[in-house]
Design a protein around this motif. Sequence first.
Motif, PDB file in Angstrom:
ATOM      1  N   ALA A  21       0.834  -1.206   0.000  1.00  0.00           N
ATOM      2  CA  ALA A  21       0.000   0.000   0.000  1.00  0.00           C
ATOM      3  C   ALA A  21       0.869   1.256   0.000  1.00  0.00           C
ATOM      4  CB  ALA A  21      -0.925  -0.002   1.210  1.00  0.00           C
ATOM      5  N   GLN A  22       1.987   1.203   0.704  1.00  0.00           N
ATOM      6  CA  GLN A  22       2.901   2.345   0.729  1.00  0.00           C
ATOM      7  C   GLN A  22       3.520   2.564  -0.651  1.00  0.00           C
ATOM      8  OE1 GLN A  22       3.066   4.169   3.373  1.00  0.00           O
ATOM      9  NE2 GLN A  22       4.748   5.517   2.938  1.00  0.00           N
ATOM     10  N   ARG A  23       3.842   1.485  -1.337  1.00  0.00           N
ATOM     11  CA  ARG A  23       4.387   1.601  -2.693  1.00  0.00           C
ATOM     12  C   ARG A  23       3.365   2.220  -3.641  1.00  0.00           C
ATOM     13  NH1 ARG A  23       7.022  -4.270  -2.809  1.00  0.00           N
ATOM     14  NH2 ARG A  23       8.966  -3.773  -1.717  1.00  0.00           N
ATOM     15  N   ILE A  24       2.110   1.828  -3.482  1.00  0.00           N
ATOM     16  CA  ILE A  24       1.059   2.389  -4.334  1.00  0.00           C
ATOM     17  C   ILE A  24       0.938   3.891  -4.091  1.00  0.00           C
ATOM     18  CG2 ILE A  24      -1.437   2.415  -4.735  1.00  0.00           C
ATOM     19  CD1 ILE A  24      -1.388  -0.619  -4.161  1.00  0.00           C
ATOM     20  N   LYS A  25       0.938   4.300  -2.817  1.00  0.00           N
ATOM     21  CA  LYS A  25       0.830   5.722  -2.497  1.00  0.00           C
ATOM     22  C   LYS A  25       2.008   6.494  -3.077  1.00  0.00           C
ATOM     23  CE  LYS A  25       0.727   9.000   1.302  1.00  0.00           C
ATOM     24  NZ  LYS A  25       0.776   9.195   2.745  1.00  0.00           N
ATOM     25  N   LEU A  26       3.226   5.984  -2.910  1.00  0.00           N
ATOM     26  CA  LEU A  26       4.395   6.688  -3.430  1.00  0.00           C
ATOM     27  C   LEU A  26       4.387   6.740  -4.955  1.00  0.00           C
ATOM     28  CD1 LEU A  26       7.144   5.419  -0.972  1.00  0.00           C
ATOM     29  CD2 LEU A  26       6.178   7.707  -1.115  1.00  0.00           C
ATOM     30  N   THR A  61      -2.342  22.821 -13.653  1.00  0.00           N
ATOM     31  CA  THR A  61      -1.114  22.802 -12.863  1.00  0.00           C
ATOM     32  C   THR A  61      -1.418  22.983 -11.381  1.00  0.00           C
ATOM     33  OG1 THR A  61       0.090  23.746 -14.731  1.00  0.00           O
ATOM     34  CG2 THR A  61       1.154  23.845 -12.591  1.00  0.00           C
ATOM     35  N   GLY A  62      -2.189  23.992 -11.057  1.00  0.00           N
ATOM     36  CA  GLY A  62      -2.525  24.248  -9.661  1.00  0.00           C
ATOM     37  C   GLY A  62      -3.373  23.158  -9.042  1.00  0.00           C
ATOM     38  N   GLY A  63      -4.346  22.672  -9.783  1.00  0.00           N
ATOM     39  CA  GLY A  63      -5.217  21.616  -9.275  1.00  0.00           C
ATOM     40  C   GLY A  63      -4.481  20.324  -9.004  1.00  0.00           C
ATOM     41  N   THR A  64      -3.588  19.962  -9.909  1.00  0.00           N
ATOM     42  CA  THR A  64      -2.812  18.746  -9.709  1.00  0.00           C
ATOM     43  C   THR A  64      -1.871  18.891  -8.524  1.00  0.00           C
ATOM     44  OG1 THR A  64      -2.895  18.414 -12.107  1.00  0.00           O
ATOM     45  CG2 THR A  64      -1.385  17.028 -10.875  1.00  0.00           C
ATOM     46  N   ALA A  65      -1.308  20.066  -8.329  1.00  0.00           N
ATOM     47  CA  ALA A  65      -0.445  20.294  -7.169  1.00  0.00           C
ATOM     48  C   ALA A  65      -1.234  20.194  -5.872  1.00  0.00           C
ATOM     49  CB  ALA A  65       0.226  21.657  -7.284  1.00  0.00           C
ATOM     50  N   VAL A  66      -2.444  20.721  -5.855  1.00  0.00           N
ATOM     51  CA  VAL A  66      -3.288  20.632  -4.658  1.00  0.00           C
ATOM     52  C   VAL A  66      -3.660  19.177  -4.379  1.00  0.00           C
ATOM     53  CG1 VAL A  66      -5.565  21.223  -3.726  1.00  0.00           C
ATOM     54  CG2 VAL A  66      -4.157  22.973  -4.795  1.00  0.00           C
ATOM     55  N   ILE A  67      -4.009  18.440  -5.417  1.00  0.00           N
ATOM     56  CA  ILE A  67      -4.345  17.021  -5.248  1.00  0.00           C
ATOM     57  C   ILE A  67      -3.143  16.248  -4.713  1.00  0.00           C
ATOM     58  CG2 ILE A  67      -4.943  14.905  -6.488  1.00  0.00           C
ATOM     59  CD1 ILE A  67      -6.705  16.674  -8.297  1.00  0.00           C
ATOM     60  N   ALA A  68      -1.952  16.532  -5.227  1.00  0.00           N
ATOM     61  CA  ALA A  68      -0.744  15.861  -4.739  1.00  0.00           C
ATOM     62  C   ALA A  68      -0.505  16.171  -3.266  1.00  0.00           C
ATOM     63  CB  ALA A  68       0.463  16.272  -5.579  1.00  0.00           C
ATOM     64  N   ALA A  69      -0.719  17.411  -2.865  1.00  0.00           N
ATOM     65  CA  ALA A  69      -0.551  17.780  -1.459  1.00  0.00           C
ATOM     66  C   ALA A  69      -1.588  17.088  -0.584  1.00  0.00           C
ATOM     67  CB  ALA A  69      -0.644  19.295  -1.302  1.00  0.00           C
ATOM     68  N   LEU A  70      -2.821  16.992  -1.059  1.00  0.00           N
ATOM     69  CA  LEU A  70      -3.856  16.310  -0.294  1.00  0.00           C
ATOM     70  C   LEU A  70      -3.563  14.823  -0.152  1.00  0.00           C
ATOM     71  CD1 LEU A  70      -7.071  18.048  -1.672  1.00  0.00           C
ATOM     72  CD2 LEU A  70      -6.049  18.300   0.596  1.00  0.00           C
ATOM     73  N   ALA A  72      -0.633  13.488  -0.132  1.00  0.00           N
ATOM     74  CA  ALA A  72       0.505  13.377   0.782  1.00  0.00           C
ATOM     75  C   ALA A  72       0.104  13.535   2.232  1.00  0.00           C
ATOM     76  CB  ALA A  72       1.569  14.404   0.407  1.00  0.00           C
ATOM     77  N   THR A  73      -0.870  14.394   2.502  1.00  0.00           N
ATOM     78  CA  THR A  73      -1.196  14.684   3.891  1.00  0.00           C
ATOM     79  C   THR A  73      -2.389  13.916   4.430  1.00  0.00           C
ATOM     80  OG1 THR A  73      -2.531  16.579   3.190  1.00  0.00           O
ATOM     81  CG2 THR A  73      -0.238  16.996   3.787  1.00  0.00           C
ATOM     82  N   LEU A  74      -3.348  13.584   3.597  1.00  0.00           N
ATOM     83  CA  LEU A  74      -4.589  12.988   4.092  1.00  0.00           C
ATOM     84  C   LEU A  74      -4.694  11.483   3.931  1.00  0.00           C
ATOM     85  CD1 LEU A  74      -7.121  15.695   2.889  1.00  0.00           C
ATOM     86  CD2 LEU A  74      -6.070  15.456   5.141  1.00  0.00           C
ATOM     87  N   TRP A  75      -3.908  10.901   3.038  1.00  0.00           N
ATOM     88  CA  TRP A  75      -4.004   9.462   2.791  1.00  0.00           C
ATOM     89  C   TRP A  75      -3.270   8.720   3.893  1.00  0.00           C
ATOM     90  CZ3 TRP A  75      -2.531   6.909  -2.531  1.00  0.00           C
ATOM     91  CH2 TRP A  75      -2.904   5.572  -2.512  1.00  0.00           C
ATOM     92  N   ARG A  76      -4.026   8.038   4.749  1.00  0.00           N
ATOM     93  CA  ARG A  76      -3.457   7.292   5.868  1.00  0.00           C
ATOM     94  C   ARG A  76      -3.731   5.805   5.671  1.00  0.00           C
ATOM     95  NH1 ARG A  76      -0.251  10.939   7.685  1.00  0.00           N
ATOM     96  NH2 ARG A  76      -1.257  12.806   8.440  1.00  0.00           N
ATOM     97  N   PHE A  77      -2.861   4.979   6.254  1.00  0.00           N
ATOM     98  CA  PHE A  77      -3.020   3.526   6.151  1.00  0.00           C
ATOM     99  C   PHE A  77      -3.483   2.914   7.462  1.00  0.00           C
ATOM    100  CE2 PHE A  77       0.186   4.514   2.898  1.00  0.00           C
ATOM    101  CZ  PHE A  77      -0.511   4.056   1.804  1.00  0.00           C
ATOM    102  N   ASP A  78      -3.671   3.722   8.492  1.00  0.00           N
ATOM    103  CA  ASP A  78      -4.117   3.211   9.776  1.00  0.00           C
ATOM    104  C   ASP A  78      -5.599   2.874   9.699  1.00  0.00           C
ATOM    105  OD1 ASP A  78      -1.590   3.858  10.625  1.00  0.00           O
ATOM    106  OD2 ASP A  78      -2.208   5.842  11.327  1.00  0.00           O
ATOM    107  N   MET A  79      -5.930   1.641   9.914  1.00  0.00           N
ATOM    108  CA  MET A  79      -7.341   1.234   9.854  1.00  0.00           C
ATOM    109  C   MET A  79      -7.711   0.487  11.100  1.00  0.00           C
ATOM    110  SD  MET A  79      -8.169   0.203   6.034  1.00  0.00           S
ATOM    111  CE  MET A  79      -7.912   1.326   4.715  1.00  0.00           C
TER     112      MET A  79
END
Length: 79
Positions: A21-26, A61-70, A72-79
Amino acid sequence: MIISGVVLFGLAEMNGIGDPAQRIKLTIKLLLGLMVFTTALLGRRKINRGQEISTGLAHATGGTAVIAALVATLWRFDM
């Protein structure tokens, strides 16, 4: 963004964090980073040629950068 992602991926592999899952996220973050780089490069080339940048390209450009930041910060693997 691209360089830091590659470094983080390399460090994760060296430390034995082989979670798929970490590989997929990266991988997704790398693809988003490449998309931001490509659209920014296209915009820069248009500016250097004296052409006007389309609104769609600027928003992409801006939208893709915002999505990349989201991702990076919001995708968690703790379930």
